[in-house]
Design an enzyme around this catalytic site. Structure first.
Site, PDB file in Angstrom:
ATOM      1  N   ASP A  12       8.706   3.282   3.796  1.00 17.08           N
ATOM      2  CA  ASP A  12       7.434   2.461   3.382  1.00 17.08           C
ATOM      3  C   ASP A  12       6.369   3.093   4.516  1.00 17.08           C
ATOM      4  O   ASP A  12       6.802   3.160   5.484  1.00 17.08           O
ATOM      5  CB  ASP A  12       7.776   0.831   3.854  1.00 17.08           C
ATOM      6  CG  ASP A  12       6.654   0.059   3.449  1.00 17.08           C
ATOM      7  OD1 ASP A  12       6.866  -0.937   2.757  1.00 17.08           O
ATOM      8  OD2 ASP A  12       5.438   0.212   4.198  1.00 17.08           O
ATOM      9  N   MET A  13       5.146   3.380   3.777  1.00 16.90           N
ATOM     10  CA  MET A  13       4.113   3.926   4.640  1.00 16.90           C
ATOM     11  C   MET A  13       3.707   2.593   5.673  1.00 16.90           C
ATOM     12  O   MET A  13       3.615   1.681   5.523  1.00 16.90           O
ATOM     13  CB  MET A  13       3.149   4.271   3.691  1.00 16.90           C
ATOM     14  CG  MET A  13       3.341   5.439   2.634  1.00 16.90           C
ATOM     15  SD  MET A  13       4.011   6.815   3.393  1.00 16.90           S
ATOM     16  CE  MET A  13       2.439   7.343   4.251  1.00 16.90           C
ATOM     17  N   ASP A 105       3.227   2.131  -1.788  1.00 13.67           N
ATOM     18  CA  ASP A 105       3.463   2.900  -0.573  1.00 13.67           C
ATOM     19  C   ASP A 105       5.172   2.644  -0.230  1.00 13.67           C
ATOM     20  O   ASP A 105       5.285   2.788   1.087  1.00 13.67           O
ATOM     21  CB  ASP A 105       2.409   2.186   0.328  1.00 13.67           C
ATOM     22  CG  ASP A 105       3.143   1.104   1.391  1.00 13.67           C
ATOM     23  OD1 ASP A 105       3.894   0.233   0.624  1.00 13.67           O
ATOM     24  OD2 ASP A 105       3.066   0.982   2.404  1.00 13.67           O
ATOM     25  N   GLU A 106       5.786   2.408  -1.138  1.00 12.92           N
ATOM     26  CA  GLU A 106       7.243   2.213  -0.765  1.00 12.92           C
ATOM     27  C   GLU A 106       8.128   2.938  -1.739  1.00 12.92           C
ATOM     28  O   GLU A 106       7.770   2.851  -2.839  1.00 12.92           O
ATOM     29  CB  GLU A 106       7.551   0.961  -0.387  1.00 12.92           C
ATOM     30  CG  GLU A 106       7.492   0.009  -1.649  1.00 12.92           C
ATOM     31  CD  GLU A 106       8.303  -1.423  -1.288  1.00 12.92           C
ATOM     32  OE1 GLU A 106       9.147  -1.422  -0.757  1.00 12.92           O
ATOM     33  OE2 GLU A 106       7.501  -2.459  -1.760  1.00 12.92           O
TER      34      GLU A 106
HETATM   35  P1  TTP Z   1       2.552  -3.144   3.099  1.00 13.06           P
HETATM   36  O1  TTP Z   1       3.590  -1.950   3.072  1.00 13.06           O
HETATM   37  O2  TTP Z   1       3.216  -4.472   3.047  1.00 13.06           O
HETATM   38  O3  TTP Z   1       1.757  -2.885   4.337  1.00 13.06           O
HETATM   39  P2  TTP Z   1       1.100  -1.685   5.281  1.00 13.06           P
HETATM   40  O4  TTP Z   1       1.801  -0.526   4.701  1.00 13.06           O
HETATM   41  O5  TTP Z   1      -0.153  -1.940   5.031  1.00 13.06           O
HETATM   42  O6  TTP Z   1       1.608  -1.993   6.516  1.00 13.06           O
HETATM   43  P3  TTP Z   1       3.263  -1.927   6.955  1.00 13.06           P
HETATM   44  O7  TTP Z   1       3.129  -0.803   8.094  1.00 13.06           O
HETATM   45  O8  TTP Z   1       3.607  -3.223   7.599  1.00 13.06           O
HETATM   46  O9  TTP Z   1       4.089  -1.271   5.919  1.00 13.06           O
HETATM   47  O10 TTP Z   1       1.565  -2.974   1.846  1.00 13.06           O
HETATM   48  C1  TTP Z   1       1.001  -1.596   1.505  1.00 13.06           C
HETATM   49  C2  TTP Z   1      -0.198  -1.766   1.072  1.00 13.06           C
HETATM   50  O11 TTP Z   1      -0.563  -2.727  -0.022  1.00 13.06           O
HETATM   51  C3  TTP Z   1      -1.316  -2.109   2.041  1.00 13.06           C
HETATM   52  O12 TTP Z   1      -1.632  -1.123   2.830  1.00 13.06           O
HETATM   53  C4  TTP Z   1      -2.387  -2.821   1.419  1.00 13.06           C
HETATM   54  C5  TTP Z   1      -1.841  -3.159   0.169  1.00 13.06           C
HETATM   55  N1  TTP Z   1      -1.553  -4.961   0.213  1.00 13.06           N
HETATM   56  C6  TTP Z   1      -2.544  -5.766  -0.240  1.00 13.06           C
HETATM   57  O13 TTP Z   1      -3.386  -5.112  -0.593  1.00 13.06           O
HETATM   58  N2  TTP Z   1      -2.355  -6.984   0.111  1.00 13.06           N
HETATM   59  C7  TTP Z   1      -1.515  -7.479   0.703  1.00 13.06           C
HETATM   60  O14 TTP Z   1      -1.233  -8.881   1.085  1.00 13.06           O
HETATM   61  C8  TTP Z   1      -0.360  -6.715   1.157  1.00 13.06           C
HETATM   62  C9  TTP Z   1       0.967  -7.174   1.908  1.00 13.06           C
HETATM   63  C10 TTP Z   1      -0.410  -5.320   0.950  1.00 13.06           C
HETATM   64 MG    MG Z   2       3.536  -0.308   4.169  1.00  8.15          MG
END
Ligand code: TTP
Ligand code: MG
Length: 417
Positions: A12-13, A105-106
């Site tokens: 997961d990014m 992103d995962e």
């Molecule tokens: P996530 O993987 O949940 O968050 P992240 O990558 O920003 O942070 P983490 O290091 O905790 O993984 O979500 C991936 C992308 O999806 C995030 O960068 C932005 C988008 N997103 C939204 O637009 N709204 C949201 O409520 C969430 C949870 C994510």
């Molecule tokens: Mg992420």
């Protein structure tokens, strides 16, 4: 230890959208960055520097500004994020024949039996992290490794950001003993409140009741809870493979030669096929019209376009063009519409296509269509009926349609998550 042990890797990014902003604009690095503030006025995500101030995804921007006024607030650039997502997908595809992109992103990778290529699975995890960092020019991800999918996902959260956590099979029972049931996919707020009333807070607590109890009380959800609480998750990594074509057809109640009536069916088919294509990120160059006459004689006619399409309007127009060019030999008993000729090698990102006129136009139609798709998935299939088939006529209309489409895009990204 046997080399046939099943290993699932989840990557997961880290702070995905915000990290891309920091990558593209070096002056933002090391600073609190909040991405969001579109029409919904909420935070999409924020950099880890901003998280220290309590800023979180889905929080109203106004609240984020109260908590972290010194952050840099930037608007989402979805196209860039999707482009980066595709690059990440290509990079990790070289690590396993089974890679499933689970959101923007995962991804899950089946890492079973790959020791001869990459060494022990944790070394493979480190190599994957390094490859992602290099391919993207500096983005980091976190990796979780476990015997099953849901534990791999939980593991990837454990050492965020830029982390790696491996859960060996032997350690699964102790890990589950204290794992909150809320971490199990499918256990939402309501279910977890009920579980709390039963005194069940952790996966370990689930075994206080017999499986029969869970099954009779909660059915399928109860069985899944029991399985997960024991560390079982039979779900395989599902690599995405494109279908060859998408189509829809209908056998009419009464045979007909009425072209206008046939076109109403073409529109319905175009709508269904288009929505399905858009849902999968696909677009195709070939449109097929299938007709079966009253005497069961069947014909198919195809048109191959210069550019790929997925909008309802383009499919409809093309299929109607085929119908118009046909001499109907008899009354029609069945009519179908299909789209094929998808680009080889994965989903087409319309947003990434070069802005040549036809495809640009298709891009706009695509956004419009997605807005409709999003409303449908929210309010049901018949909630939105097409009052008109073509684009809005004037500029004001076009703007509001674009806004609507953007909103749907944002929702799509969120819902995928
Ligand atoms: P996530 O993987 O949940 O968050 P992240 O990558 O920003 O942070 P983490 O290091 O905790 O993984 O979500 C991936 C992308 O999806 C995030 O960068 C932005 C988008 N997103 C939204 O637009 N709204 C949201 O409520 C969430 C949870 C994510
Ligand atoms: Mg992420």
């Amino acid at each position: 230890m046997s080399s046939s042990q099943r290993w699932i890797m989840h990557m997961d990014m880290d702070a995905f959208f915000a990290s891309i902003e920091q990558l593209d604009n070096p002056s933002l690095r090391g600073r609190p960055v909040v991405v969001g503030g579109d029409h919904r006025g909420v935070v999409s995500t924020c950099s880890y520097e901003a998280r220290r101030f309590g800023v979180r995804s889905a929080m109203p921007i106004a609240e984020a500004k109260r908590r972290c006024p010194q952050a840099v607030y930037v608007r989402p650039r979805m196209r860039r994020y999707v482009e980066m997502s595709a690059l990440v997908r290509e990079t990790i595809a070289s690590f396993s024949p089974k890679v499933e992109m689970a959101s923007v992103d995962e991804a899950y990778l089946d890492a079973t039996g790959l020791e001869r290529l990459f060494g022990p699975v944790d070394a493979m995890g480190r190599a994957l992290k390094a490859a992602v960092r290099e391919a993207t020019g500096g983005l980091t991800c976190s990796v979780g490794i476990a015997p099953v999918k849901f534990l791999a996902k939980i593991a990837s959260e454990k050492r965020k950001p830029d982390g790696l956590f491996m859960l060996e099979r032997e350690r699964v029972p102790e890990f589950l003993a204290t794992l909150p049931v809320t971490a199990v996919p499918g256990v939402g707020r309501r279910f977890s409140e009920e579980l709390a009333r039963l005194g069940v807070k952790t996966c370990g607590d689930v075994s206080r009741y017999a499986e029969e109890f869970w099954r009779t009380r909660y059915g399928k959800a109860g069985i899944v809870l029991c399985e997960r609480a024991r560390g079982e998750d039979p779900r395989e990594v599902m690599p995405w493979s494109p279908p060859k074509s998408e189509s829809a057809e209908v056998t009419l109640d009464e045979d007909t030669r009425d072209r206008e009536f046939l076109k109403t069916w073409i529109l319905r088919h175009a709508e269904r096929v288009g929505a399905s294509l858009r849902g999968q990120g696909l677009a195709g160059r070939t449109v097929t019209l299938k007709i079966k006459y009253a005497d069961f004689h069947q014909i198919t006619r195809q048109v191959t376009l210069e550019h790929r399409i997925c909008s309802t309007e383009s499919i409809y127009e093309t299929a109607c063009g085929i119908l118009d060019s046909l001499e109907l030999a008899d009354r029609v008993r069945l009519i179908g519409v299909g789209v094929s000729g998808f680009e080889a090698g994965g989903p087409v990102q319309l947003s990434l296509l070069p802005e040549k006129e036809p495809e640009k136009d298709e891009g706009r139609r695509d956004r419009l269509n997605r807005a409709v798709d999003a409303l449908r998935s929210r309010y049901g299939g018949n909630a939105v009926m097409r009052g008109r088939l073509f684009e809005p006529r004037d500029e004001a209309d076009r703007k509001s349609a674009d806004e609507q489409a953007e909103r749907a895009e944002a929702r799509r990204m969120r819902d995928r998550h």
